[in-house]
Design a protein around this motif. Structure first.
Motif: not given
Length: 142
Positions: A11-14, A28-38, A49-53, A65-71
């Motif tokens: 999640v990022s803001v500028s 920006s903040a990076i969060f682990s998605v566990a368990p993996l999800s779509n 929740a990341g935006l609130a942080d 912005g929001v980006a997904l990784d570790a696909l």
């Protein structure tokens, strides 16, 4: 639709870096998605929740912005350790949403929060008239 599960969410803001007259902030903040999800519902909850942080009041934000990784392909992903009725219900809901969007067009159904304030609405000043959508916009010539 792509058959992928996300393992990380960014999640990022500028603010506008070209506006020297305004205070600047980028984070920006990076969060682990566990368990993996779509699941859009789970991922949007994590993104909010990341935006609130990282959000700080008092700045004129230009981008978020929001980006997904570790696909990982769904077929290659490890099975969840714990499954329950909620997991199965979310999976079926996302399948129904994907089916409707495939049948009736992308974005026919959407998951999201809708702003209560007009300040956060999308800018539609450059939208073309709906000549093919609304009879009232059809130009009638003599």
């Amino acid at each position: 639709r792509e058959g992928l599960l996300a393992g990380r969410l960014l999640v990022s803001v500028s603010t506008d870096g070209f506006r020297d007259d305004l205070p600047q902030y980028h984070n920006s903040a990076i969060f682990s998605v566990a368990p993996l999800s779509n699941c859009t519902l789970e991922l949007s909850h994590l993104a909010l929740a990341g935006l609130a942080d990282i959000f700080k009041h008092g700045y004129a934000y230009k981008r978020a912005g929001v980006a997904l990784d570790a696909l990982v392909p769904e077929a290659d992903a490890p099975a969840p350790l714990f499954t329950d009725d909620r997991f199965e219900g979310l999976r079926r809901l996302m399948q129904a949403l994907d089916f409707c969007n495939a049948k009736y067009g992308a974005q026919a159904l959407q998951v999201g929060l809708f702003p209560s304030s007009p300040l956060w609405r999308t800018r539609q000043s450059f939208d073309a008239p709906g000549y093919t959508v609304k009879w009232s916009d059809v130009v009638v010539g003599c």
